[in-house]
Design an enzyme around this catalytic site. Structure first.
Site, PDB file in Angstrom:
ATOM      1  N   CYS A 135      70.508 165.848 -50.540  1.00 17.86           N
ATOM      2  CA  CYS A 135      69.485 165.941 -51.587  1.00 17.86           C
ATOM      3  C   CYS A 135      69.965 165.284 -52.887  1.00 17.86           C
ATOM      4  O   CYS A 135      70.051 164.054 -52.942  1.00 17.86           O
ATOM      5  CB  CYS A 135      69.064 167.392 -51.768  1.00 17.86           C
ATOM      6  SG  CYS A 135      67.436 167.534 -52.504  1.00 17.86           S
ATOM      7  N   ARG A 145      63.451 159.852 -56.429  1.00 18.97           N
ATOM      8  CA  ARG A 145      63.641 161.272 -56.754  1.00 18.97           C
ATOM      9  C   ARG A 145      62.315 162.012 -56.690  1.00 18.97           C
ATOM     10  O   ARG A 145      61.271 161.438 -56.971  1.00 18.97           O
ATOM     11  CB  ARG A 145      64.203 161.432 -58.174  1.00 18.97           C
ATOM     12  CG  ARG A 145      65.616 160.947 -58.348  1.00 18.97           C
ATOM     13  CD  ARG A 145      66.095 161.142 -59.790  1.00 18.97           C
ATOM     14  NE  ARG A 145      66.101 162.527 -60.164  1.00 18.97           N
ATOM     15  CZ  ARG A 145      65.568 163.001 -61.289  1.00 18.97           C
ATOM     16  NH1 ARG A 145      64.985 162.195 -62.147  1.00 18.97           N
ATOM     17  NH2 ARG A 145      65.623 164.287 -61.547  1.00 18.97           N
ATOM     18  N   HIS A 191      68.517 170.021 -46.630  1.00 21.26           N
ATOM     19  CA  HIS A 191      69.651 170.924 -46.896  1.00 21.26           C
ATOM     20  C   HIS A 191      70.112 171.657 -45.638  1.00 21.26           C
ATOM     21  O   HIS A 191      69.769 172.829 -45.459  1.00 21.26           O
ATOM     22  CB  HIS A 191      69.224 171.986 -47.913  1.00 21.26           C
ATOM     23  CG  HIS A 191      69.028 171.476 -49.301  1.00 21.26           C
ATOM     24  ND1 HIS A 191      70.020 171.510 -50.250  1.00 21.26           N
ATOM     25  CD2 HIS A 191      67.954 170.926 -49.901  1.00 21.26           C
ATOM     26  CE1 HIS A 191      69.560 171.004 -51.385  1.00 21.26           C
ATOM     27  NE2 HIS A 191      68.317 170.648 -51.196  1.00 21.26           N
ATOM     28  N   GLU A 198      72.760 173.081 -45.080  1.00 20.97           N
ATOM     29  CA  GLU A 198      73.641 174.212 -45.413  1.00 20.97           C
ATOM     30  C   GLU A 198      72.895 175.530 -45.564  1.00 20.97           C
ATOM     31  O   GLU A 198      73.524 176.578 -45.664  1.00 20.97           O
ATOM     32  CB  GLU A 198      74.453 173.901 -46.684  1.00 20.97           C
ATOM     33  CG  GLU A 198      73.691 173.940 -47.999  1.00 20.97           C
ATOM     34  CD  GLU A 198      72.840 172.705 -48.273  1.00 20.97           C
ATOM     35  OE1 GLU A 198      72.693 171.845 -47.381  1.00 20.97           O
ATOM     36  OE2 GLU A 198      72.298 172.610 -49.394  1.00 20.97           O
TER      37      GLU A 198
HETATM   38  N1  GLN Z   1      65.281 166.829 -57.606  1.00 18.79           N
HETATM   39  C1  GLN Z   1      66.722 166.895 -57.618  1.00 18.79           C
HETATM   40  C2  GLN Z   1      67.338 165.650 -58.260  1.00 18.79           C
HETATM   41  O1  GLN Z   1      66.739 164.741 -58.656  1.00 18.79           O
HETATM   42  C3  GLN Z   1      67.282 167.093 -56.231  1.00 18.79           C
HETATM   43  C4  GLN Z   1      66.892 168.451 -55.671  1.00 18.79           C
HETATM   44  C5  GLN Z   1      67.894 169.064 -54.731  1.00 18.79           C
HETATM   45  O2  GLN Z   1      69.052 168.657 -54.673  1.00 18.79           O
HETATM   46  N2  GLN Z   1      67.480 170.091 -54.029  1.00 18.79           N
HETATM   47  O3  GLN Z   1      68.474 165.567 -58.373  1.00 18.79           O
END
Ligand code: GLN
Length: 197
Positions: free
Chosen positions: A82, A111, A177, A179
């Site tokens: 992420c 993003r 994710h 994890e």
């Molecule tokens: N929106 C976050 C970013 O730009 C990422 C979100 C996340 O890691 N769950 O960094």
């Protein structure tokens, strides 16, 4: 050499504790990384989810940016989830002004790519590198990979074709994710790269 490789989790911000727990459960000697000396002691690194803009600022405040760039250039296996994927991307869309990434993955990510209704969602993904069953993937204000350069390979996509998992040599990145799901195949896949490196 020990069968428990020492791997780090970048612990400036975000859900690094969850990654440490998964890696330890898989038998790795997992340690938080906040200093260059800690980075120098690991054979692989996870960059967790969180907020890429904050992680970027903190990496410079902690004098970790240059050591991280050197480690990536030197072939250290790194897995970004992420915000971690954003940190590993060579190009970012919808970055905030002045936001820098570490780079390494020849991809363009966007993003917060999913609209407000879909800020967070879960779905099952077929992932040939991991085999059966499909991966249950959790997306939290997640990025997507909008474009892949020649050096990167897509290893997971949504049903509409948008790429959410990529690989390039020793670098791995997922929009989601693993994890938080109890399915640790992605971390095992990463550890197999660490052992082979
Ligand atoms: N929106 C976050 C970013 O730009 C990422 C979100 C996340 O890691 N769950 O960094």
């Amino acid at each position: 050499m020990s069968s428990a490789p020492r791997v780090g989790v970048l612990a400036l911000q975000g859900d690094f504790r969850e990654h440490l727990a998964v890696l330890r459960e898989l038998g790795a000697d997992a340690v938080p990384v906040r200093r260059a000396s800690e980075l120098a002691s690991v054979r692989g690194l996870v960059i967790p989810g969180g907020e890429s803009t904050v992680m970027d600022k903190l990496s410079r405040a902690f004098d970790l940016r240059e050591p991280l760039l050197d480690a990536i250039a030197g072939g250290l296996p790194v897995y970004g989830t992420c915000a971690g994927l954003i940190m590993l991307a060579d190009r970012v869309l919808d970055a905030i002004e002045g936001q820098q990434t570490l780079g390494g993955l020849d991809v363009t990510v966007r993003r917060n790519a999913f609209g407000s209704q879909l800020d967070s969602f879960e779905t099952d993904l077929t992932m040939p590198v991991l085999g059966d069953p499909p991966v249950h993937a959790v997306f939290i204000r997640a990025p997507v990979v909008e474009a892949l350069g020649e050096k990167a390979t897509a290893i997971g996509s949504l049903e509409d074709g948008r790429v959410v998992a990529v690989e390039q040599g020793n670098l791995l990145g997922t929009s989601f994710h693993p994890e938080v799901t109890g399915d640790y195949r992605f971390h095992e896949y990463f550890l197999s790269k660490v052992r082979a490196a």
